[in-house]
Design an enzyme around this catalytic site. Structure first.
Site, PDB file in Angstrom:
ATOM      1  N   ASP A  79      -6.621  15.350 -23.473  1.00 13.51           N
ATOM      2  CA  ASP A  79      -6.632  13.904 -23.216  1.00 13.51           C
ATOM      3  C   ASP A  79      -5.960  13.258 -24.433  1.00 13.51           C
ATOM      4  O   ASP A  79      -6.563  13.148 -25.498  1.00 13.51           O
ATOM      5  CB  ASP A  79      -8.084  13.443 -23.063  1.00 13.51           C
ATOM      6  CG  ASP A  79      -8.201  11.947 -22.841  1.00 13.51           C
ATOM      7  OD1 ASP A  79      -7.212  11.232 -23.071  1.00 13.51           O
ATOM      8  OD2 ASP A  79      -9.297  11.492 -22.462  1.00 13.51           O
ATOM      9  N   TYR A  83       0.853  -1.188   0.000  1.00 21.23           N
ATOM     10  CA  TYR A  83       0.000   0.000   0.000  1.00 21.23           C
ATOM     11  C   TYR A  83       0.883   1.230   0.000  1.00 21.23           C
ATOM     12  O   TYR A  83       1.891   1.269   0.708  1.00 21.23           O
ATOM     13  CB  TYR A  83      -0.889   0.031   1.252  1.00 21.23           C
ATOM     14  CG  TYR A  83      -2.354  -0.032   0.914  1.00 21.23           C
ATOM     15  CD1 TYR A  83      -2.913   0.893   0.038  1.00 21.23           C
ATOM     16  CD2 TYR A  83      -3.186  -1.014   1.455  1.00 21.23           C
ATOM     17  CE1 TYR A  83      -4.247   0.837  -0.301  1.00 21.23           C
ATOM     18  CE2 TYR A  83      -4.523  -1.073   1.123  1.00 21.23           C
ATOM     19  CZ  TYR A  83      -5.052  -0.144   0.236  1.00 21.23           C
ATOM     20  OH  TYR A  83      -6.364  -0.197  -0.105  1.00 21.23           O
ATOM     21  N   ARG A 140      -1.648  -1.525 -18.939  1.00 20.98           N
ATOM     22  CA  ARG A 140      -2.958  -0.885 -18.799  1.00 20.98           C
ATOM     23  C   ARG A 140      -2.901   0.107 -17.637  1.00 20.98           C
ATOM     24  O   ARG A 140      -2.640  -0.285 -16.504  1.00 20.98           O
ATOM     25  CB  ARG A 140      -3.975  -1.991 -18.526  1.00 20.98           C
ATOM     26  CG  ARG A 140      -5.411  -1.621 -18.600  1.00 20.98           C
ATOM     27  CD  ARG A 140      -6.227  -2.855 -18.892  1.00 20.98           C
ATOM     28  NE  ARG A 140      -5.912  -3.301 -20.237  1.00 20.98           N
ATOM     29  CZ  ARG A 140      -6.424  -2.760 -21.347  1.00 20.98           C
ATOM     30  NH1 ARG A 140      -7.283  -1.780 -21.273  1.00 20.98           N
ATOM     31  NH2 ARG A 140      -6.071  -3.205 -22.522  1.00 20.98           N
ATOM     32  N   GLU A 154      -0.533   4.833  -0.453  1.00 18.49           N
ATOM     33  CA  GLU A 154      -1.330   6.055  -0.662  1.00 18.49           C
ATOM     34  C   GLU A 154      -0.478   7.278  -0.353  1.00 18.49           C
ATOM     35  O   GLU A 154       0.377   7.244   0.538  1.00 18.49           O
ATOM     36  CB  GLU A 154      -2.571   6.030   0.226  1.00 18.49           C
ATOM     37  CG  GLU A 154      -3.609   5.054  -0.288  1.00 18.49           C
ATOM     38  CD  GLU A 154      -4.877   5.031   0.537  1.00 18.49           C
ATOM     39  OE1 GLU A 154      -4.992   5.833   1.486  1.00 18.49           O
ATOM     40  OE2 GLU A 154      -5.739   4.204   0.241  1.00 18.49           O
ATOM     41  N   THR A 205      -3.650   7.440 -21.280  1.00 19.79           N
ATOM     42  CA  THR A 205      -3.491   6.059 -20.844  1.00 19.79           C
ATOM     43  C   THR A 205      -2.085   5.646 -21.261  1.00 19.79           C
ATOM     44  O   THR A 205      -1.433   6.338 -22.052  1.00 19.79           O
ATOM     45  CB  THR A 205      -4.508   5.119 -21.524  1.00 19.79           C
ATOM     46  OG1 THR A 205      -4.440   5.312 -22.928  1.00 19.79           O
ATOM     47  CG2 THR A 205      -5.917   5.366 -21.032  1.00 19.79           C
ATOM     48  N   LYS A 217      -2.234   2.278 -24.962  1.00 17.49           N
ATOM     49  CA  LYS A 217      -2.712   2.336 -26.351  1.00 17.49           C
ATOM     50  C   LYS A 217      -1.490   2.496 -27.264  1.00 17.49           C
ATOM     51  O   LYS A 217      -0.638   1.621 -27.279  1.00 17.49           O
ATOM     52  CB  LYS A 217      -3.725   3.474 -26.493  1.00 17.49           C
ATOM     53  CG  LYS A 217      -4.993   3.261 -25.636  1.00 17.49           C
ATOM     54  CD  LYS A 217      -6.045   4.302 -25.942  1.00 17.49           C
ATOM     55  CE  LYS A 217      -7.346   4.038 -25.221  1.00 17.49           C
ATOM     56  NZ  LYS A 217      -7.416   4.669 -23.892  1.00 17.49           N
TER      57      LYS A 217
HETATM   58  N1  DSN Z   1     -11.946   2.364 -24.505  1.00 20.25           N
HETATM   59  C1  DSN Z   1     -11.107   3.353 -25.115  1.00 20.25           C
HETATM   60  C2  DSN Z   1     -11.138   3.258 -26.601  1.00 20.25           C
HETATM   61  O1  DSN Z   1     -11.371   2.171 -27.111  1.00 20.25           O
HETATM   62  O2  DSN Z   1     -10.897   4.245 -27.265  1.00 20.25           O
HETATM   63  C3  DSN Z   1     -11.451   4.715 -24.680  1.00 20.25           C
HETATM   64  O3  DSN Z   1     -11.760   4.716 -23.337  1.00 20.25           O
END
Ligand code: DSN
Length: 485
Positions: free
Chosen positions: A248, A71, A286, A73, A277, A280
């Site tokens: 974003d 943990y 993730r 935090e 994120t 991607k």
């Molecule tokens: N789930 C993501 C996407 O496929 O673009 C966005 O949150």
């Protein structure tokens, strides 16, 4: 699959994964089996989901260990638990790589996902622009010190701020103020769309909306827009109306990291706060991350426990590994190839008569309007899946079929590019997609009407396409050398 110029450790990684599955299988064989099956499925499918990728073995292995047991935090050097020295090391390295890679003043590696990163960003801007001035006015250090009357006023002010973001059907994300999402409920929201004739972002329309609505936060970024955004212009608009520009970049972080998006198209020097994120186009584990300028650093660092649950130290370790990989020169080639492949895919579809939203692409996304084939997105998605091609249905601007059936298919090249497919392969992928969709017709409902859900694929098409897709994939093996036995 080339992820970096580091020494080849494939053989060791293979033994590590095999060993891990032996250990897991001794406790719950069904889980070991599902993990192995996922690798098989990923290897066998032509993955065009724009938001997915394949993380390196080093990134994957960084997640499976005892860092998970801790943990932590709080933030680096300021935790609510004792014994966080190794988590501090891990989080500091992840943040350092992120700062260096993106040229950011500050990086926060704790968010568990993109939505979490956006919530941290929303809260940080609210804390900076609404809470801090209220505390100062009241002579209080924190909300707990406020009188009941001041507290009520602050709660009212926090709940009455405005956000302007791209609409979902123009390619924006749920968390950019879509009413059913928490962002649309936290803020009074308004959306900007795209030009009906071109499908492109209309900066004059964004400016006019911002002048009229005067948002606290102007959000730029997308999950289904196949073109670039000029963030310098977005910042000018934000500054003119006194908004904070939040970008974003979840979808295109890999293109920023790989220096395909630079100057006006790089969000980091242009926005006060940037979220992403890490899994991607950035090809990490993730998770999520926030980058910001100095003015927001303190608020962002309070993300946990104000907005987030305890950090995931094992995932931060994997973020650090993936970010280190993204700092290698090979990642720049990768990012450029992602866009080259996307353009080749778009070209291959256009030459076969397909309709693309905006008529093409400048990034990793191709948005195919399948109404030209007489299909809904749902039918097209299912027909392609049956043929071994994994995509996802997606709304197109002013979609007559709504968000469930949709009229579009979103295609993306980050994953296939990681596998090593090139532009010539993309033409073949376009031929396969066009071949399947041209030979698919809508099914009928029980009452004999044309269905929006079911489809009929001409005999033999699915099998032939899957075989050809399999041959193409066999030339570009996924995780070569990883053998689970
Ligand atoms: N789930 C993501 C996407 O496929 O673009 C966005 O949150």
């Amino acid at each position: 699959m080339s992820t970096s110029s580091t020494p080849d450790t494939t053989h060791t990684a293979s033994a590590a994964f095999r060993g891990a599955l032996d250990v897991i299988g001794a406790v719950e064989p069904r889980i070991a089996e599902a993990i192995g099956a996922e690798l098989r499925d990923q290897r066998e499918s032509l993955k065009l989901i724009a938001s997915e990728n394949y993380a390196s073995p080093a990134t994957l292995l960084a997640m499976g260990n005892w860092l998970s047991d801790k943990y932590a935090e709080g933030t680096i050097g300021h935790r609510f638990y004792a014994g966080c020295q190794n988590v501090d090391t891990v989080e500091s390295i992840a943040a350092e790589h992120a700062r260096e890679l993106f040229g950011a003043r500050h990086a926060y590696a704790q968010p568990h996902s993109g939505i979490d990163a956006n919530l941290v960003a929303f809260w940080s801007v609210l804390a900076q622009r609404v809470e801090s001035p209220a505390l100062e006015r009241a002579g209080a250090r924190q909300a707990n010190d406020l009188t009941e009357a001041d507290w009520e006023e602050l709660r009212h002010d926090l709940g009455n701020q405005r956000m302007l973001g791209m609409s979902l059907d123009a390619g924006g994300h749920l968390t950019h103020g879509f009413r059913p999402n928490i962002s649309g409920k936290m803020f009074h929201q308004r959306s900007y769309g795209t030009d009906p004739a071109t499908g492109l972002l209309d900066y004059d329309a964004v400016r006019a909306a911002a002048r009229e609505f005067r948002p606290l936060i102007l959000i730029a970024g997308y999950s289904a827009y196949p073109r670039l955004i000029n963030f310098r212009v977005m910042r000018e608009i934000a500054d003119e109306v006194g908004a904070t520009l939040m970008v974003d970049m979840a979808h295109f972080a890999g293109l920023v990291a790989g220096k395909v998006l630079t100057g006006d198209f790089d969000p980091v020097p242009n926005a006060q706060i940037v979220t992403t994120t890490t899994h991607k186009s950035l090809r990490g584990p993730r998770g999520g991350m926030v980058l910001c300028d100095d003015s927001l650093a303190q608020q962002v660092d309070r993300g946990c426990p104000m907005v987030l649950g305890g950090p995931l130290p094992h995932v931060m370790a994997a973020k650090a590994v993936a970010l280190a990989e993204a700092r290698q020169p090979a990642f720049r080639d990768y990012a450029q190839h992602v866009v080259d492949n996307s353009r080749a895919l778009a070209e291959g579809l256009l030459t076969r008569g397909a309709r693309l939203v905006t008529g093409g692409t400048d990034n990793h996304i191709v948005l195919l309007d399948v109404s030209g084939y007489g299909l809904t997105g749902r039918q097209a998605e299912a027909a392609l899946l049956e043929s071994g091609i994994v995509t996802n249905r997606n709304s197109i601007p002013r979609d007559p079929n709504g968000a469930w059936y949709t009229s579009g298919i979103r295609l993306g090249t980050p994953a296939l590019t990681t596998r090593g497919l090139g532009t010539a392969d993309m033409d073949e992928v376009a031929a396969l997609i066009d071949g399947v969709l041209s030979q698919t017709t809508p099914g009928t409902t029980k009452s004999g009407k044309p269905s929006k859900a079911s489809h009929v694929l001409a005999d033999g098409v699915a099998k032939r396409t899957a075989e050809r897709a399999g041959e193409l994939l066999a030339q570009h093996p996924l995780y070569p050398g990883i053998d689970l036995g």
